[in-house]
Design a protein around this motif. Structure first.
Motif, short mmCIF file in Angstrom:
data_model
loop_
_atom_site.label_atom_id
_atom_site.label_comp_id
_atom_site.label_asym_id
_atom_site.label_seq_id
_atom_site.Cartn_x
_atom_site.Cartn_y
_atom_site.Cartn_z
N ASP A 45 70.50 28.73 25.97
CA ASP A 45 69.62 29.90 25.98
C ASP A 45 68.69 29.96 27.19
N ILE A 46 68.72 28.95 28.04
CA ILE A 46 67.84 28.93 29.21
C ILE A 46 68.59 29.50 30.42
N VAL A 47 68.00 30.49 31.04
CA VAL A 47 68.59 31.11 32.23
C VAL A 47 68.01 30.50 33.50
N LEU A 48 66.74 30.16 33.45
CA LEU A 48 66.07 29.61 34.63
C LEU A 48 65.07 28.54 34.17
N LEU A 49 65.10 27.38 34.83
CA LEU A 49 64.24 26.25 34.49
C LEU A 49 63.33 25.93 35.67
N LEU A 50 62.04 25.80 35.39
CA LEU A 50 61.04 25.56 36.43
C LEU A 50 60.18 24.36 36.07
N HIS A 51 59.77 23.60 37.09
CA HIS A 51 58.91 22.44 36.87
C HIS A 51 57.67 22.55 37.75
N ALA A 52 56.52 22.15 37.23
CA ALA A 52 55.29 22.10 38.02
C ALA A 52 55.44 21.07 39.13
N ALA A 53 54.67 21.24 40.20
CA ALA A 53 54.75 20.33 41.34
C ALA A 53 54.42 18.89 40.96
N ASP A 54 53.57 18.71 39.95
CA ASP A 54 53.18 17.37 39.55
C ASP A 54 53.86 16.91 38.26
N ALA A 55 54.98 17.56 37.91
CA ALA A 55 55.74 17.14 36.73
C ALA A 55 56.37 15.77 36.98
N GLY A 56 56.45 14.94 35.95
CA GLY A 56 57.08 13.63 36.09
C GLY A 56 58.58 13.75 36.26
N GLN A 57 59.15 12.87 37.06
CA GLN A 57 60.60 12.92 37.32
C GLN A 57 61.40 12.67 36.05
N ASP A 58 60.92 11.80 35.20
CA ASP A 58 61.66 11.49 33.98
C ASP A 58 61.76 12.69 33.06
N GLY A 59 60.62 13.35 32.83
CA GLY A 59 60.63 14.53 31.97
C GLY A 59 61.45 15.66 32.55
N SER A 60 61.31 15.89 33.85
CA SER A 60 62.08 16.95 34.50
C SER A 60 63.57 16.65 34.44
N GLY A 61 63.93 15.37 34.67
CA GLY A 61 65.33 14.98 34.66
C GLY A 61 65.98 15.19 33.30
N LYS A 62 65.24 14.91 32.23
CA LYS A 62 65.79 15.10 30.88
C LYS A 62 66.04 16.58 30.59
N LEU A 63 65.13 17.43 31.03
CA LEU A 63 65.32 18.86 30.82
C LEU A 63 66.45 19.39 31.69
N ASP A 64 66.55 18.89 32.91
CA ASP A 64 67.66 19.29 33.78
C ASP A 64 69.00 18.96 33.12
N GLN A 65 69.08 17.76 32.54
CA GLN A 65 70.31 17.34 31.89
C GLN A 65 70.62 18.22 30.68
N ALA A 66 69.61 18.54 29.89
CA ALA A 66 69.82 19.42 28.74
C ALA A 66 70.31 20.79 29.19
N TRP A 67 69.79 21.26 30.31
CA TRP A 67 70.20 22.57 30.85
C TRP A 67 71.66 22.52 31.30
N ARG A 68 72.04 21.43 31.94
CA ARG A 68 73.44 21.30 32.38
C ARG A 68 74.39 21.24 31.18
N VAL A 69 73.98 20.53 30.14
CA VAL A 69 74.82 20.43 28.93
C VAL A 69 74.99 21.81 28.30
N GLY A 70 73.89 22.52 28.12
CA GLY A 70 73.96 23.84 27.50
C GLY A 70 74.67 24.87 28.34
N SER A 71 74.71 24.63 29.65
CA SER A 71 75.37 25.57 30.56
C SER A 71 76.82 25.17 30.85
N ASP A 72 77.29 24.10 30.19
CA ASP A 72 78.63 23.57 30.44
C ASP A 72 78.82 23.21 31.90
N ARG A 73 77.80 22.59 32.48
CA ARG A 73 77.86 22.21 33.88
C ARG A 73 77.48 20.75 34.08
#
Length: 227
Positions: free
Chosen positions: A134-162
């Motif tokens: 259901d996510i079309v675009l994912l954005l992270h704050a400049a000071d977001a932690g790499q671990d948290g951002s990476g987990k969301l990136d992975q969830a986005w790839r899974v949901g997007s079949d990518r």
């Protein structure tokens, strides 16, 4: 109606309006350029939202190039040709005004999308929506932690079949405090946009801002999953 030389509209096959940068002479989609307007006092000012009346001039360069052109007199010469007037008042902080305007317009756009209900915050909500596709675009704050951002990136790839792809969220040129103020919410670190049209509107604003400040190159634009 007679068309002004520097605002001549050329259109591609999909009828996207183009404008010519007064500094480079290159023609690009209007949404990628910034309009400069001339006030009644002959002062040049950025017209980020493209609503100022009268004659306009378009720039498609980044901040460094604009500042260099201003220092060398190239900007004044180009504007004099565009506005047919050599008596121009170009503020010394024009580049700073453009950057502030692009930042404000982008954050305002995010605030509008938040009020419209097409924007999610909170890692858990975003992760769930991402895995469901259901996510079309994912954005992270400049000071977001790499671990948290990476987990969301992975969830986005899974949901997007990518899975295995390089799809990832975009790191914004603003920290969590700035995002929290813009959205009127507490501790906004990540943003998930669920509507294609909303994602397109945000992408338009954000790509112009990032290009002007030199954040990301041609291969690092905001993903446009809006087709």
């Amino acid at each position: 109606m007679r068309k002004l030389p520097n605002e001549t509209r050329s259109e591609t096959l999909d009828r996207v309006p183009h404008r010519k940068c007064i500094l480079t002479g290159e023609s690009s989609p209007a949404e990628q350029l910034v309009r400069l307007a001339l006030g009644p006092d002959n002062q040049v000012a950025p017209d980020i939202r493209e609503k100022a009346p009268g004659r306009g001039a378009w720039i498609g360069v980044d901040r460094t190039a604009l500042e260099n052109a201003h220092a060398r007199g190239q900007l004044k010469a180009a504007l004099a040709r565009a506005f047919k007037d050599g008596k121009l008042d170009i503020p010394d902080d024009l580049a700073e005004q453009v950057e502030r305007g692009l930042e404000r317009a982008t954050l305002d756009r995010l605030g509008l999308e938040a009020r419209g209900g097409s924007l999610l915050t909170g890692s858990e909500k975003i992760a769930n929506a991402a895995r469901q596709g259901d996510i079309v675009l994912l954005l992270h704050a400049a000071d977001a932690g790499q671990d948290g951002s990476g987990k969301l990136d992975q969830a986005w790839r899974v949901g997007s079949d990518r899975e295995g792809d390089k799809l990832r969220g975009v790191i914004l040129p603003v920290d969590r405090q700035g995002l929290s103020v813009a959205l009127g919410r507490q501790n906004v670190v990540h943003i998930g946009i669920t509507d294609k049209r909303a994602a397109g509107r945000v992408s338009h604003m954000l790509n112009r801002w990032r290009h002007f400040i030199g954040s990301g190159g041609a291969d690092d634009e905001v993903p446009r999953k809006v087709a």
